[in-house]
Structures are given as C-alpha cells and as structure tokens.
Design a protein around this motif. Structure first.
Motif, mmCIF file in Angstrom:
data_model
loop_
_atom_site.group_PDB
_atom_site.id
_atom_site.type_symbol
_atom_site.label_atom_id
_atom_site.label_comp_id
_atom_site.label_asym_id
_atom_site.label_seq_id
_atom_site.Cartn_x
_atom_site.Cartn_y
_atom_site.Cartn_z
ATOM 1 N N ILE B 41 0.833 -1.202 0.000
ATOM 2 C CA ILE B 41 0.000 0.000 0.000
ATOM 3 C C ILE B 41 0.868 1.253 0.000
ATOM 4 C CG2 ILE B 41 -1.881 1.201 1.163
ATOM 5 C CD1 ILE B 41 -2.647 -1.549 0.116
ATOM 6 N N SER B 124 -10.820 -3.801 2.927
ATOM 7 C CA SER B 124 -9.960 -3.478 1.796
ATOM 8 C C SER B 124 -10.627 -2.538 0.805
ATOM 9 C CB SER B 124 -9.473 -4.747 1.103
ATOM 10 O OG SER B 124 -10.538 -5.596 0.864
ATOM 11 N N PRO B 452 -2.897 6.499 1.088
ATOM 12 C CA PRO B 452 -2.961 5.027 1.011
ATOM 13 C C PRO B 452 -4.377 4.576 0.670
ATOM 14 C CG PRO B 452 -2.498 5.774 3.256
ATOM 15 C CD PRO B 452 -2.398 6.963 2.377
#
Lengths: 186, 474, 419
Positions: B41, B124, B452
């Motif tokens: 990430i 996620s 991120p």
C-alpha cells in the motif's frame, strides 16, 4: 539522522524500557504478565488494534461516549431552539399554512445538527482523552519505532511507574518473551 | 473454550459440539504478512508516478474543464442557459444532484453499516469508497448551488443574519437539504480522516527513515503524532465505532431528506410514503455500482488481487443484487398503491411513466435497475470481472435514469393538461454534467496518488495472524 | 447426554391449557360482546403472533444469507418457534369462515351492502371500492391468505429440517441448502408480509393507502421477534441450559439489533406520519385524524393518547434504555425491555386495527372498552398454542446446532471484537 538512543553518549533522563514482540499472541501474553506484575504506567504499541488486548492490559472501557452523548444533546437542542427562535420568535411568518413552530418540521434539521455535533464531540473527545496531537514522544526516538507502525509489537514500561526498576523490569520483559529490549530517552 | 467459562461448569452439550467444516473465505490471499501489506500500500504512494496516471489525470482535467466552462457560462449569462422551462423547473440539475449524492452513500454504507455489522471484508474497500463519497458529495453540491442562479447569494442558505432581517424557512425540505448535505459532507470528511490517522503515521515514519523530510512533515502533521499506543487504540476504536454508529442514521437521513424534497409535495408520483427507504436503498444500490466501477480497475492496475479477492467481489455483487431487488420491490409497491389508492392523477402519473413520452427512460430504468442485478445470482457472472464491471456501469446508468424518471415525468405532466410540457436538456447542462465525471476522476486520481488506498491497519487486523488466540500460520 | 434437559410435561401442558382457556374465553366473548368484537380481537391477536413468527423467519433467513456466526446458538430457538406457523394457519380458519359466512362483519368491503361511515351509500356504490375490487375481493383474500401461509409454513419446514438433520450427520449440504432457501425466501417473505398486512389490516379502512405500510409491519415484526428471542435466551439461561453457552457478546449483539430496529421502526413510522402530515391531503390524513379526534365533535379521543404512548413508549423509552451499554448485558433488565417492546408492538397493532371499527356517529371505537378483554384473552390463547408448539419442538432436538459450521464461532463469540 541517528535515532538510536544506545549510541547517545550520555542519557539525560530515562523514559523507560521498550521491548519488541513478533506476534500478536506473544504480545497478548506478555501484556497479561506485565498487568499481573502490577505495572500501571505502561503501554503497548501495535500497528493495528489487537482485539482483546484491552482486557489483557487491564484498560477500562473508553470514556469517549460521554463526549458523544453530550454533543448530540447539545446539537439537538441547538436545532430546535434555532428554529423556534428564528421562525416563531424573532421574525414570525406564516408559510404554507403551517404553524410557526412544530417539532415535526424542526426535526430534520435538529437531527442533522445532533449528528454533526456528536461527530465533533466524539473526535474532540478522542483527541483530548488520547492527548493528541503530540508530535514528539520519547518512543519515536527509538530506531525500531518505524516497525511499530508496520509489523511489530512493542511494550513500553515507563520509568515513572512506581514499580519500575531497570533490572527487574528488563527481566520481566525478557521473561515475557520480549527481545531488542532498549532504554528510552526522555 | 472452557477456560473462559470459569464461573460455571461447561454444559455437557459442549462436549458434543463438532462443527461441520465450512471454512470462512480468507480475506487476504497467499498468507501475506503485515510487512507485505505495508509495502504494497505504501509503495503506491512512495513510488514514482506512473505514466498512465499522468494520462488519466490529463484526460480527467480536460473533462472537468467542461463543468468549469458550463458553470462559468451559466454565471455569466443566467440559469436560462439550461433547458428548464415551465412546467419542468427541476430537471438535470436535481437529477444529477440526487445521482451523485446517492453514489456517495455506498461509501458510508461500507465504512459505517458494514462496520457495525462486523463485516470484515469491508476493510480493503472502505478507504477508496469513503474517498468516493467525499468526491461524489462535492460533485453533487455543485448542482443545487448553481441552480440558485445568483451563486454569490448562496450564503442565504444558512441562518446568518442579513439586512432583510428575515430568516430561512425551516418548513421547507430544501432548507433541510442544506443541513443534511453539509452535515453529510463534513462528517464524511471527518470519518475518512480519522480512519487515515494510523496510516499517515506509518507513511510519516517511512518517509522519515528514507530522509524525505518534507513529506514526513506533511504526513506527520496530519498524523497528529499517532504512535500506535494501545491506550490510544482503545479510545480510537470507540470513537470510530461511534462515528460509524452516527454515520448510519446520517446516511439514511440524508437520502431520506432528499426524498422529502419530492415526497412532501402534492405532485402525483412524488407524494408517496415509501420514498424515504426506497431512496436509501436506491442510493446504496447506485453507490455499489460505482464502487465496483472504481475498484475493479484499481485492483487490476495495482495487482491487488490478494487484498480484493473474489470473495469481496461476490459480496459487492450480492449487495447490489439485494438493494436492486429492494428497489424493484419499491417500484412494484408504488405502482400497486397508485392503482389501489384510486387517485386518478396518481394513477395517470404511473401510466404516463411507463407508457408516455418518457417511456424509453422508464424502461431503461427498469432494465438496468431491476433486471441487471439479477445476473448476480449466478456464480459464473460474479467471477467474470469484466462482465461485473459492465453490469456495474449499467447500474450507474439505471440509477441516473431513475431520478430522471421520477423528477421529469412527474413535472412534465401533472394535473392540468393545458400546462403539460416536454423537457430536453440544453448543451450547457449536458456539458456541465459530463464534466462532473472529470471533476470526480480528477479528485480520485489525486487520492490514489497521495493517500494510502486501503486502510493498512484495518486490513492487517483481519488477517489470520492478527488474532491473538487463533492459529498462527507463520 | 444429548437431549436438552427435558421440559417437565406440565409446562407443555400448561401452555396448551392457557391456549385452550384463552380461546374458550374469546368464544365466550362472542356471546357477551357480539361476533364483531370477538372477531376483531381474534384478528389483532393473530396478527400479533404471526408478526412475531414472520420476524423469526426473517431472522433465520438473514442469519443464513449473511453467513452469520455469532447468532448460531440463538437461531435454534427461532427454528423451534417456527413450528407454530402451521397452528397459526389453523387458527386463521375461523376468520376465513367468517369472511364467507358473515361477509362484511370485519372487512366491510366484503359485503357490497355495508353502509359507508359517512352515511352516503354503500360499499357497492363506492367508486373507491369498485376501482379496487379486482384486488379486494373474497376470492383473492382467501387465495392469498392460503398462499402466505403456504410460503411461511414451507420455508419454516425447510429451515427446520435442514438444521435438525445437520445435528445428526454434520453434512455441510444442509447449511448450503439453507442459504439457497434464504435467498429465495427473503423476497417471497417480503412480498407476502406486505400483502398480508394490506389484506388483513390496511383494507379495514380501504379508502386509505400508504406505500410504507409493508415496511412498517416488517419493522414491527423484527422488533417483536428480537425481543422474544432475548426473552427466550434469558429464560434458558435462568433454567440453566444456556449457562456456559450464552455470553455477554450475544446479549450485546442482539441488544444492538433491538436498538437498530427501534430506530428503524421510528424512521419508518415517522416518515409515514410526517409525509402525510406535511402534505395534508384529506384522502390520507383522515386515517390519522380518526386516531386523534372524533369525527363527530372534533374532541380528542383515546387514540390520541395511544398514539403518544407509541411515540414515547415504542421509540424514546426503548431507544434511551438500549443506548445504555450495561443494560444490554443485564439479564435482569434486557428481558423486561424486550417484554415492553412486545407489549407495545401489540398496542401498535391495536392502534392500526381497532379504530377502523366505528360507532354510529362514525367515531372510532375507544381503546379502553370491555372488548379489550377478549383481545387479551385471544392473545393469551393463541400465545399459549404458539408456546406449546415451541416447547414441543424444543424437546425433540439438541439445545444448540452442535454440528453447524459456525457453532464454535458462536460459542467463542466473547473473544471476538467487543467494542
């Protein structure tokens, strides 16, 4: 930028001891041992919230909800009184044959304000309780700290804990499975 | 498990417990460890800017310029440059507003409702979905604000004392909208930011370690000095849970209030009591369409198959199916009650939708919203990523048409045939709407470059290795 | 030791006894207050228990469709309760007989000669009825009611069979089959509960319409079912069966669901009321007006207070109580909150059903009246039968689904992520 405290020639004042653990179960059991040894001024550093660790550390349930509830009540009251004051008191005006004030049509806005104020209160409460922002903290000087935000787990026991004793505390951390044990500079 | 039940003897039946084997799907494939997740990430943010990014960014900026041009022309000329005319004074602008704000709702659903429901697979996709929410709300806000015409007077929307001494009309759902949408925007940003703090801390330390001091300072400023302390996590998680708890009624209320814009009126086809939950279901439906539209390409570009697995795609498809079916339920009940209520105007409004001048829009809506998601019943469809992506696009199209059908058909033909009309958009509003996709993409591209795209701390927390009791694969 | 601690026979018998007594008392009501009163009471009581049953059916299906873990130990009790559906279908038969033998007694539209409340004409001359007569007619009513029970009994049968069979052979196929039934059953149940409440309750005042009505009933069913679930859990805890099985996180989760559906009920009910209040169209507002004041003199009637009790008792009180974390874990208090919610669900149904019956002034029948006694008797009677069906099923299987793939997850739920 050298950040390794061990290389420093003279240490002004010790903040405490830091010990590394590789896995969550290792950290979990180590925390239970530190808790059972009676320490109070200590902490665990983890890259993500480890579930159940609060109990293993003996941390009480968070007090943040109290802030939230207060914020919500203030927000709701703000909405209701704002609408009552503007539409029914300060400049009363008939619109659409509806009453000057009714909790019915005042509800949507008051509800939104309740949520808005709850959000602010929760976040402010969280920062206050956590004493953040705090852009400098002794643990950040440790060279291994970067891994506390990545894949490793740490226990930090502060020197101002009444039970703190460099040798005994280090022994406890070693016995609990900690490695890379180092002293932290204030 | 007996050790945890020390206060009373374990009942005999526990000895018989012998579960059938049906393992839960793993949320991170190939047993990726914590460090791999960090590298994956952070690598996207730390690495050099890929060429495709510049190309996309350029295209997005170009498309966004259509909105800028359209709005500039509108402010310089007047609202008449849009195709609105009696009786249709709400048209594309409100359609686009509801469309974009609805898209935003899936982000909040994923971050808040799925959090409350303890759906671990959300981790996620929640960061990108929340970013989508914020950018979608920004796109949505453009339309009503510019629809007021004299944009420099937009502050009249808020209860600020002014020289006329008169106050806002709090009986109007449009005023409720002001509060709902601004609260929604604010809380979404705050929620997103709170979720970002631990990851910003990670980036701060990584940039510091490699000597990129300025970046470390900027990320560090926003990281608030986060150091992963468990005493902090405890309060942080509580705050996060509360934010999830209040975002859930918030997201419901926002689209409810949007539906009130229509439902409190007397217009046939608008005034119906099921509107609030029906709009909310539709919003989530459209939002999931957009989440899949965005996440599937991201997954392919950044090779995120280990983090966004087939299980994630299955779940998103199933939620789309469920909400699409709920929308179908609302369509049917609406139609049925329009007949059952026996109000001739109400009945006409629905017949007109399905068979009148805008019938083409109605059937596009039904096809895309009710029929498209039914394909997701089939495993083979869900496993074909390209097909899923195409169906997701259909969902987006369908939900835009739903708002068009509701708003325009009801206004175009209401009570009095002598004041019926037909609405067509002008080039200016087509360009303005087209441009908002550029605005959205522009912002989203900035997001994937500098932030991120997945909450590392949360993804790590759902791996098998995060469980302090469970089996340990490493 | 495999069987759950056997339920003492008198208990099952007591339940059936209460059932018979309640039903007998309602029958007495027919002679004391007349057939209409007794039949109305029967309708309220049936809708009440069917509502709880539908809620439980939905909870079982939601459990399967989400592949939920924590609720596995509780699900078994819902499965037992689903055994009551076939008896509820049987108990519905008197209402169907009444519809055919005494048409118009309860549902005025079944008899074209029923006079309208405003005194102008009859149902047969009412254009609003004639428009709807393709839907509101006895054949549709009977056929649809049979279909609704068919759906509920059929789904209950499959969920029970699959779950109980798994206890024996531990085959995963039962779980997978349940999942398929849940996927198909949810839309079916959504439609059947919507049309059931339209036929049985909303059509009592067939002039009125609201698209939200099905969603309102759904919210009520879920609340009542969750509350019943919590009472069963704590009852089994007090008996000792659930010690070592039930933990705080189960209570916390179900408490959170009770809170969520409290909010959802309020959301739906408020939206319906608010949209009608704000639009102020007479063809909709009359329904609420009747529940606030008398038609004849405009004086507030008892239903105004019932409505306010619903607002405060069905929303504010449980909402504030359930917000409080320790209360959700209190085995003393959470069943009381559950019992209160169930009681108010009953009151909510009274509020929806009873004012549809008017006196000769066109004013709604009051809430507090001797006829309420028959409603309580009927509720106890049908309840007795439901409890009896539950207990009978309870004695035949394991206490918890011992071979469910998620059973360990549910038993160790206290280790999961508690907030």
């Amino acid at each position: 930028m050298a950040r390794t405290p061990t290389e420093e020639p003279a240490m002004d004042k010790s903040y405490g001891l830091i010990a590394a653990f590789d896995t969550t179960p290792a950290l979990y059991h180590a925390c239970e041992q530190v808790r059972n040894a009676g320490y109070t001024q200590w902490d665990a550093l983890t890259p993500f919230p480890v579930h159940g660790l609060d109990a293993a550390m003996g941390v009480r349930r968070s007090r943040v909800p109290r802030f939230s509830l207060t914020g919500g009540i203030i927000g709701f009251a703000t909405g209701m009184s704002l609408i009552w004051w503007t539409d029914a008191s300060d400049y009363a005006l008939i619109v659409g044959g509806k009453p000057y004030f009714s909790p019915m049509f005042a509800f949507p806005v008051s509800y939104e304000l309740a949520i808005l104020f709850t959000a602010f209160a929760t976040i402010i409460g969280m920062f206050l309780v956590n004493r953040l922002p705090m852009h400098y903290h002794p643990v950040q000087k440790a060279s291994q700290f970067v891994r506390a935000m990545d894949d490793r787990f740490y226990i930090v026991i502060e020197a101002n804990d009444p039970k703190f004793n460099v040798a005994a505390t280090r022994a406890l951390l070693e016995q609990a499975g900690g490695h890379d044990i180092a002293e932290l500079e204030e | 498990m007996g050790a945890h039940l020390a206060d009373h003897p374990a009942p005999a039946i526990l000895a018989e417990v012998q579960p059938a084997s049906l393992p839960r799907k793993e949320l991170v494939h190939h047993g990726r460890d914590f460090h791999w997740i960090t590298e994956k990430i952070c690598g996207i943010v730390e690495g050099p800017t890929p060429t495709w990014w510049w190309w996309c960014f350029g295209v997005a900026a170009f498309v966004a310029s259509f909105t800028v041009a359209g709005l500039t022309y509108l402010v310089g000329t007047g609202v008449g440059v849009w195709g609105h005319a009696n009786p249709v004074n709400w048209a594309w602008d409100i359609v686009n507003f509801v469309f974009w704000i609805g898209i935003g709702h899936a982000g909040t659903l994923i971050s808040a409702i799925l959090c409350l429901l303890r759906q671990k697979w959300r981790t996620s996709i929640n960061r990108a979905s929340e970013a989508m929410t914020i950018f979608a709300v920004a796109c949505a806000a453009i339309f009503p604000v510019f629809h007021v015409g004299r944009i420099w007077m937009a502050w009249y929307l808020f209860p600020i004392p002014n020289s006329n001494y008169i106050w806002q009309n709090f009986r109007s759902p449009l005023e409720w909208d002001v509060f709902a949408v601004s609260t929604y925007g604010t809380v979404s940003v705050l929620f997103w930011y709170i979720g970002l703090i631990p990851d910003l801390g990670t980036l701060r330390d990584r940039f510091f370690t490699v000597g990129r001091i300025w970046r470390a300072r900027i990320y560090g400023f926003f990281a608030m000095g986060w150091r992963g302390s468990n005493r902090h996590w405890s309060n942080y998680e509580m705050a996060y849970l509360i934010l999830a708890g209040i975002s859930t009624p918030l997201v419901l209320s926002v689209h409810t209030i949007v539906s009130f814009d229509f439902a409190v009126s007397l217009l046939p086809g608008w005034h119906t009591t099921i509107f609030p939950p029906y709009f909310v279901a539709g919003a989530i439906f459209s939002g999931f369409g957009m989440v899949m539209t965005l996440m599937l390409p991201l997954r392919a570009i950044f090779r995120l198959e280990d983090l966004i697995t087939q299980y994630h795609i299955d779940n998103m498809c199933k939620i789309t199916l469920a909400t699409g079916t709920m929308v179908g339920y609302a369509y049917s009940i609406e139609f049925f009650i329009a007949w059952y209520g026996s109000n001739p105007y109400e009945g006409f409004a629905f017949i007109n939708r399905a068979f009148g001048h805008y019938a083409w829009a109605y059937w596009i809506m039904v096809t895309c919203n009710v029929i498209t998601p039914q394909f997701f019943w089939f495993k083979a469809v869900r496993q074909n990523t390209t097909l899923v992506w195409c169906l997701a696009i259909m969902v987006n199209v369908g939900m835009w048409f739903e708002r068009f059908v509701i708003i325009v058909t009801s206004l175009a033909r209401d009570f009095l045939p002598s004041s019926w009309g037909y609405y067509s958009p002008s080039v200016v509003e087509i360009f303005t709407f087209f441009g908002t996709f550029g605005v959205f993409s522009f912002l989203f591209l900035l997001f994937i470059r500098f932030v991120p795209i997945m909450p590392m701390s949360e993804v790590k927390a759902v791996t098998a290795a995060a469980d302090p009791h469970g089996p340990h694969p490493h | 030791m495999s069987a759950p601690a056997p339920i003492a026979a008198p208990r099952t018998g007591t339940a059936l006894g209460i059932g018979a007594a309640g039903i007998a008392l309602t029958a007495v009501g027919v002679f004391v207050s007349g057939l209409e009163k007794a039949a109305t009471s029967w309708l309220i009581a049936l809708t009440f228990w069917i509502g709880i049953g539908i809620g439980m059916l939905l909870l079982v299906m939601i459990h399967h469709i989400f592949d939920a873990g924590w609720s596995t130990v509780i699900r078994r009790q819902y499965e037992h309760a689903l055994a009551a559906f076939k008896w509820l279908a049987l108990l519905f038969v008197p209402l169907l007989l009444l519809a055919w033998l005494q048409p118009g007694l309860i549902w005025g539209w079944m008899n074209l000669a029923t006079p309208l409340h405003d005194g102008h004409g009859t149902v047969g001359t009412d254009v609003l009825y004639l428009k709807k007569s393709g839907f509101l007619n006895r054949d549709m009513f009977t056929g649809c009611t049979a279909a609704f029970f068919g759906i509920w009994i059929g789904l209950s049968y499959f969920f029970r069979r699959n779950s109980f069979s798994q206890d024996g052979d531990g085959d995963v196929k039962w779980t997978l089959s349940n999942r398929k039934f849940a996927a198909a059953g949810l839309p079916l149940t959504a439609l059947s509960l919507t049309f059931a409440i339209i036929f049985w309750v909303k059509s009592l005042e067939y002039h009125w319409f609201s698209t939200m009505y099905g969603v309102w009933f759904f919210a009520g069913c879920m609340r009542a079912a969750l509350s019943t679930g919590v009472i069963i859990m704590v009852w089994l805890w007090n008996r000792g069966d659930y010690r070592g099985i039930l933990n705080n996180n189960h209570l916390h989760c179900i408490g959170q669901l009770m809170l969520s559906f409290t909010v959802f009920w309020a959301y739906v009910t408020f939206s319906q009321y608010f949209l009608i209040w704000n639009a102020n169209v007479p063809e909709e507002t009359f329904w609420y007006n009747l529940r606030e004041m008398n038609n004849s003199d405009g004086q507030p009637n008892q239903w105004k207070w019932v409505g306010l009790t619903l607002l405060f008792g069905h929303f504010f009180l449980p909402f504030l109580l359930l917000l409080w974390y320790p209360l959700k874990l209190s085995k003393k208090w959470i069943p009381r909150v559950g019992a209160w919610i169930i009681f108010i669900f009953f009151l909510d149904l009274c509020y929806n059903i009873m004012p549809a019956f008017k006196d000769h002034h066109g004013d709604p029948e009051p809430f507090l009246q001797p006829g309420l006694l028959w409603t309580l008797a009927a509720t106890a009677g049908i309840g007795g039968v439901c409890v009896w069906a539950y207990l009978r099923s309870f004695a035949t299987t394991k206490l918890i689904p011992i071979r469910d793939p998620r059973i360990v997850e549910s038993l160790t739920h206290h280790e999961a992520n508690a907030p």
